[in-house]
Every structure is written in C-alpha cells, then in structure tokens.
Write a protein that holds these residues in place. Structure first.
Motif, PDB file in Angstrom:
ATOM      1  N   SER A 293     -13.681 -17.225  -1.361  1.00  6.04           N
ATOM      2  CA  SER A 293     -14.407 -18.492  -1.290  1.00  6.04           C
ATOM      3  C   SER A 293     -14.532 -18.947   0.161  1.00  6.04           C
ATOM      4  N   TRP A 294     -15.761 -19.274   0.600  1.00  4.08           N
ATOM      5  CA  TRP A 294     -16.010 -19.691   1.976  1.00  4.08           C
ATOM      6  C   TRP A 294     -15.811 -21.193   2.144  1.00  4.08           C
ATOM      7  N   SER A 295     -15.404 -21.581   3.340  1.00  3.37           N
ATOM      8  CA  SER A 295     -15.415 -22.997   3.703  1.00  3.37           C
ATOM      9  C   SER A 295     -16.861 -23.459   3.841  1.00  3.37           C
ATOM     10  N   ILE A 296     -17.066 -24.774   3.868  1.00  2.00           N
ATOM     11  CA  ILE A 296     -18.430 -25.323   3.916  1.00  2.00           C
ATOM     12  C   ILE A 296     -19.175 -24.842   5.154  1.00  2.00           C
ATOM     13  N   THR A 297     -18.449 -24.657   6.254  1.00  2.00           N
ATOM     14  CA  THR A 297     -19.103 -24.213   7.492  1.00  2.00           C
ATOM     15  C   THR A 297     -19.249 -22.697   7.564  1.00  2.00           C
ATOM     16  N   GLY A 298     -18.652 -21.981   6.605  1.00  2.00           N
ATOM     17  CA  GLY A 298     -18.842 -20.533   6.531  1.00  2.00           C
ATOM     18  C   GLY A 298     -18.049 -19.739   7.540  1.00  2.00           C
ATOM     19  N   ASN A 299     -17.035 -20.345   8.175  1.00  2.00           N
ATOM     20  CA  ASN A 299     -16.273 -19.599   9.181  1.00  2.00           C
ATOM     21  C   ASN A 299     -14.843 -19.284   8.757  1.00  2.00           C
ATOM     22  N   ILE A 300     -14.415 -19.833   7.607  1.00  2.00           N
ATOM     23  CA  ILE A 300     -13.080 -19.519   7.084  1.00  2.00           C
ATOM     24  C   ILE A 300     -13.226 -19.026   5.648  1.00  2.00           C
ATOM     25  N   LEU A 301     -12.528 -17.932   5.335  1.00  2.00           N
ATOM     26  CA  LEU A 301     -12.586 -17.350   4.000  1.00  2.00           C
ATOM     27  C   LEU A 301     -11.226 -17.497   3.320  1.00  2.00           C
ATOM     28  N   ALA A 302     -11.233 -18.068   2.113  1.00  2.00           N
ATOM     29  CA  ALA A 302     -10.022 -18.144   1.303  1.00  2.00           C
ATOM     30  C   ALA A 302      -9.994 -16.960   0.345  1.00  2.00           C
ATOM     31  N   VAL A 303      -8.832 -16.334   0.221  1.00  2.00           N
ATOM     32  CA  VAL A 303      -8.669 -15.146  -0.616  1.00  2.00           C
ATOM     33  C   VAL A 303      -7.486 -15.377  -1.549  1.00  2.00           C
ATOM     34  N   SER A 304      -7.676 -15.123  -2.846  1.00  2.00           N
ATOM     35  CA  SER A 304      -6.541 -15.228  -3.769  1.00  2.00           C
ATOM     36  C   SER A 304      -6.500 -14.009  -4.673  1.00  2.00           C
ATOM     37  N   GLY A 305      -5.291 -13.612  -5.048  1.00  2.00           N
ATOM     38  CA  GLY A 305      -5.176 -12.376  -5.824  1.00  2.00           C
ATOM     39  C   GLY A 305      -3.925 -12.308  -6.659  1.00  2.00           C
ATOM     40  N   GLY A 306      -3.631 -11.090  -7.103  1.00  2.00           N
ATOM     41  CA  GLY A 306      -2.528 -10.842  -8.011  1.00  2.00           C
ATOM     42  C   GLY A 306      -1.157 -11.043  -7.393  1.00  2.00           C
ATOM     43  N   ASP A 307      -1.102 -11.199  -6.053  1.00  2.00           N
ATOM     44  CA  ASP A 307       0.194 -11.449  -5.408  1.00  2.00           C
ATOM     45  C   ASP A 307       0.574 -12.927  -5.480  1.00  2.00           C
ATOM     46  N   ASN A 308      -0.260 -13.711  -6.174  1.00  2.00           N
ATOM     47  CA  ASN A 308       0.010 -15.148  -6.386  1.00  2.00           C
ATOM     48  C   ASN A 308       0.001 -15.934  -5.083  1.00  2.00           C
TER      49      ASN A 308
END
Length: 320
Positions: free
Chosen positions: A268-283
């Motif tokens: 998922s990108w931040s509103i400004t498109g310069n930071i990416l959030a990543v979530s997965g099976g490692d909780n």
C-alpha cells in the motif's frame, strides 16, 4: 519509527481481512470472515461503531471507499461471489448496488480515480475482472475482462488520472485525453496492465518476475512526474517495484525491494507515493522508501501484535 497509536476493538467474530480509512481519515471500514462489514467513526482518539453491514453470505475479503465527491460510498467483495456497493444517506447505510456476475470468490475491489466517475474494478477467482460503472440515470453497467488470469485474479489497482510528465510540460492549452488503465495480479504468477480502447478493455502489458501467486498490486499515486510506478507482492515472499519512464508506458523494469521469509499479502502506497507499506505472513508491517541512490530501504517496521495502524494494509488472506 512506526508506533501503534491506537487499537480498535472491532468485535468481529472471526479473522479480519481488510481495514481501510476513508478519504478524510475520519472513518474506518473493516471486513471479516464473520460475513460482516463494520464502519467506525474515528473521533478524539476513540472510535464508535457507526454501522454493521450484513449482506454477504461468506467471508468478506476487501473493502474500498470511493472519493467523497460521490458521498459516503463503500464497496465490499466476498467469497460468496458478490460485490456490494453500500451508500449512506441521512445516517443510514443501504445497498446501492449488488453485482453477482462472477462464478467464484471476488477477491479484490478498487475504485477508479474520481475523474472517471463512479467506476469499480473487481477481480475474481473465476479468472475474470469486472468493471462496474454507475450511469447518469443511476443504473450500473458491467464490462467483463474474461480469462484475465488463469486460476484466478487476486488484486486490482487503478492507475492515477495524471498524465506522466504533465508536471514538467509547458501548458499548451489543450489537454490530452486521459487513458483509463489498471493493473491486476493473479494465480498465474503474472501482473497485467489493462487499457481501455474504444470502450473495451485490452491487455497492454504482461509483467513477469514472480515465481508464485501474485497476492497484491498497487499503482503508486502520481503528481505528474515522468515516471509510473507499481508495487507487487507474492506468495514467493518477494516485493518488486516496477517503473516505466516513457509516456507510452510500454517498457516496465522490475527492481527487487526485498525477499521476505514468508508470504507477502499486501502492499500500500502513501498518499504522496514515496513510501510503501508492506505486510505479510511474518505478522509485521514495514515501511520502505527509495534512497537518493535508487535503493529501497526499510525506514520502519512494527509487529502487528494487538494493533496495526488502520489502512496500512492488514493481511488480505484469501483461502481459495
């Protein structure tokens, strides 16, 4: 550092699959295997349950808020093969539209940029993608992309309604027509870019890098710089950043952001498109940013534990 500033007791009776803040950040929508969609008003650091929406007959995988110019409108999709568009009027939530045109679980819903109207893309395990458009008279039109992904489509995300490079170009008085595009990811390990031509959706690009199911795709917001960016994540534990810096959007190059030790469910990108959030099976949720030398670095990570920051991408776990 990311820190958990708030936790929400949703009172869902089963696993939560998605949590999304609205445009203004004053409302949170959640959905669960308990077949319900819940909406909370976020005020003064607390939250109040505003609605408990019951209409699905199976686990609800994903929710998506439309732009506020269309009012309070929320889409949800479910294992029950249905997409429901909900609308609030005078404090009461009702079904605005129900779509049952898929033969299997609907895994992902994504609203188009508001410049294109009230338009929703839906990806399904039947391998098809539907594009639902609300007409001027309030009726809905559905166009289907058949056989978009063999085995199934897991994610859809729209391209921004900003022409690449428009920030740097001199105004000529005549604006070029915007092209409607979206990206999809599927169980065929492929990422595909779709372009509307003469009212029909055509496959424009096929991007190959993942070695297992593509779980999520996210087209980054744009401010008009001459580059387009897409993030993808997969069952193979890898996250790729795809970039294209030509206006025809015909040549995309992948860069490996990171190889995680577990499945990656959501990007998922931040509103400004310069930071990416990543979530997965490692909780964990981790935040990534591109450094000046073009490398992607982790700027923060947090264990989800008792609370994950809403909208940063809770695990979208589809059992198919």
């Amino acid at each position: 550092m990311v820190s958990v500033i708030n936790t929400v007791d949703t009172s869902h009776e089963d696993m939560i699959h998605d949590a999304q803040m609205d445009y203004y950040g004053t409302r949170l929508a959640t959905c669960s295997s308990d077949r319900s969609v819940k909406i909370f008003d976020i005020k003064n650091g607390g939250q109040i349950l505003a609605a408990d929406l019951r209409g699905h007959e199976g686990p609800v995988w994903q929710v998506a808020w439309s732009h506020p110019m269309f009012g309070s409108v929320l889409a949800s999709c479910s294992y029950d093969r249905k997409v429901i568009v909900w609308r609030e009027e005078n404090g009461k939530w009702d079904k605005l539209h129900e779509y049952a045109g898929h033969d299997s679980s609907v895994n992902s819903v994504s609203w188009a940029p508001h410049e294109f109207g009230l338009v929703l893309a839906c990806g399904s395990s039947d391998g098809c993608i539907s594009v639902l458009s609300c007409q001027a008279d309030g009726t809905w039109e559905a166009k289907k992309v058949s056989n978009a992904h063999t085995i199934g489509c897991n994610a859809v995300s729209w391209a921004p309604a900003v022409i690449p490079g428009s920030l740097l170009e001199q105004p000529s008085g005549q604006k070029p027509a915007l092209t409607r595009r979206f990206v999809s990811g599927g169980c065929d390990n492929l990422i595909k870019i779709w372009k509307e031509e003469d009212g029909q959706w055509q496959e424009e690009q096929k991007l190959e890098a993942h070695s297992d199911w593509v779980r999520d795709v996210a087209w980054a917001p744009s401010i008009g710089l001459p580059v387009s960016t897409i993030a993808s994540c997969s069952q193979d534990g890898r996250v790729f950043i795809w970039t294209c810096d030509d206006l025809s959007e015909s040549s995309w190059a992948p860069k490996l952001l990171h190889k995680f030790n577990d499945v990656v469910w959501h990007v998922s990108w931040s509103i400004t498109g310069n930071i990416l959030a990543v979530s997965g099976g490692d909780n964990k949720v981790s935040l990534w940013k591109e450094s000046v030398d073009g490398q992607w670095v982790c700027v923060s990570d947090v264990n989800k534990g008792q609370g994950v920051a809403p909208g940063v991408g809770d695990a979208h776990q589809t059992e198919q």
